[in-house]
Design a protein around this motif. Sequence first.
Motif, PDB file in Angstrom:
ATOM      1  N   LEU A 189      -6.683 -86.503 -75.930  1.00 27.69           N
ATOM      2  CA  LEU A 189      -6.673 -87.936 -75.622  1.00 27.69           C
ATOM      3  C   LEU A 189      -7.070 -88.244 -74.189  1.00 27.69           C
ATOM      4  N   THR A 232      -2.391 -81.974 -78.773  1.00 27.97           N
ATOM      5  CA  THR A 232      -2.941 -83.267 -79.189  1.00 27.97           C
ATOM      6  C   THR A 232      -3.208 -84.155 -77.987  1.00 27.97           C
ATOM      7  N   SER A 233      -2.287 -84.159 -77.029  1.00 29.01           N
ATOM      8  CA  SER A 233      -2.466 -85.031 -75.871  1.00 29.01           C
ATOM      9  C   SER A 233      -3.683 -84.630 -75.041  1.00 29.01           C
ATOM     10  N   CYS A 257      -3.078 -94.281 -82.718  1.00 27.20           N
ATOM     11  CA  CYS A 257      -3.023 -94.034 -81.288  1.00 27.20           C
ATOM     12  C   CYS A 257      -3.045 -95.356 -80.541  1.00 27.20           C
ATOM     13  N   SER A 258      -2.253 -95.449 -79.491  1.00 29.78           N
ATOM     14  CA  SER A 258      -2.239 -96.627 -78.627  1.00 29.78           C
ATOM     15  C   SER A 258      -2.726 -96.220 -77.242  1.00 29.78           C
ATOM     16  N   LEU A 318      -8.525 -88.112 -83.986  1.00 27.60           N
ATOM     17  CA  LEU A 318      -7.228 -87.503 -84.304  1.00 27.60           C
ATOM     18  C   LEU A 318      -7.033 -87.277 -85.797  1.00 27.60           C
ATOM     19  N   GLN A 351      -4.510-100.730 -79.878  1.00 27.28           N
ATOM     20  CA  GLN A 351      -3.993 -99.924 -80.984  1.00 27.28           C
ATOM     21  C   GLN A 351      -5.112 -99.612 -81.965  1.00 27.28           C
ATOM     22  N   ALA A 391      -2.373 -92.737 -73.070  1.00 28.04           N
ATOM     23  CA  ALA A 391      -2.371 -92.793 -74.533  1.00 28.04           C
ATOM     24  C   ALA A 391      -0.991 -92.447 -75.057  1.00 28.04           C
ATOM     25  N   ASP A 392      -0.677 -93.023 -76.202  1.00 28.99           N
ATOM     26  CA  ASP A 392       0.601 -92.773 -76.857  1.00 28.99           C
ATOM     27  C   ASP A 392       0.342 -92.521 -78.334  1.00 28.99           C
ATOM     28  N   ILE A 393       0.891 -91.421 -78.835  1.00 26.77           N
ATOM     29  CA  ILE A 393       0.752 -91.108 -80.260  1.00 26.77           C
ATOM     30  C   ILE A 393       2.140 -91.175 -80.870  1.00 26.77           C
ATOM     31  N   LEU A 424       0.412 -89.845 -86.160  1.00 29.03           N
ATOM     32  CA  LEU A 424      -0.989 -89.465 -86.333  1.00 29.03           C
ATOM     33  C   LEU A 424      -1.577 -90.045 -87.609  1.00 29.03           C
TER      34      LEU A 424
END
Length: 177
Positions: free
Chosen positions: A139, A135-136, A169-170, A103, A96, A161-163, A166
């Motif tokens: 990443l 956005t993805s 980000c994980s 971003l 994390q 990745a997971d948002i 913003l």
Amino acid sequence: MGREVAESCVDGVIMEMVSAYCSRFYANKPELAARRIDAIGFQVGQQLCERYAMERPRFNDHLEAIKFICKDFWSELFKKQIDNLKTNHRGTFVLQDNCFRWLTRFSNDAASANNDPSESDPASPTAENKAAQATSMYLYFPCGIIRGALTNLGIPCAVSADISNLPACSFVVRIKP
């Protein structure tokens, strides 16, 4: 003394790379653009890990390698460590970063990603989808960097990745058996 590049230059190169692959090279095939951006990140991650881990002994287990990525590797790339590391002790790790630098320039406003002025309703699901997709795409590069670094350390894995909020980000790392 190590060689360094201005952050703004790196940001510009990443933005141009993603823009070129998404709008010029693979405009109608976002999955191919994503794979290519990830592959470039993979190469970069392998080369950076080779440089940063050169003086280190081999890691004994996956957790040591992941800690290296979270502390030393991330510090070299972003001048800060990963904010939080979680694991289920079965090959899945969540890294994390509460303020992921790449971003920080993205807007939370979905309407800003919508280029069609006739669709200016920010509640529109298409505007949100466009913003999330744009956005993805940015990443895939850091996911590739993490995957390349871990592969260089002898740990084959998949990274996603997971948002959720913003610029937090994980990165989810799943070790391949």
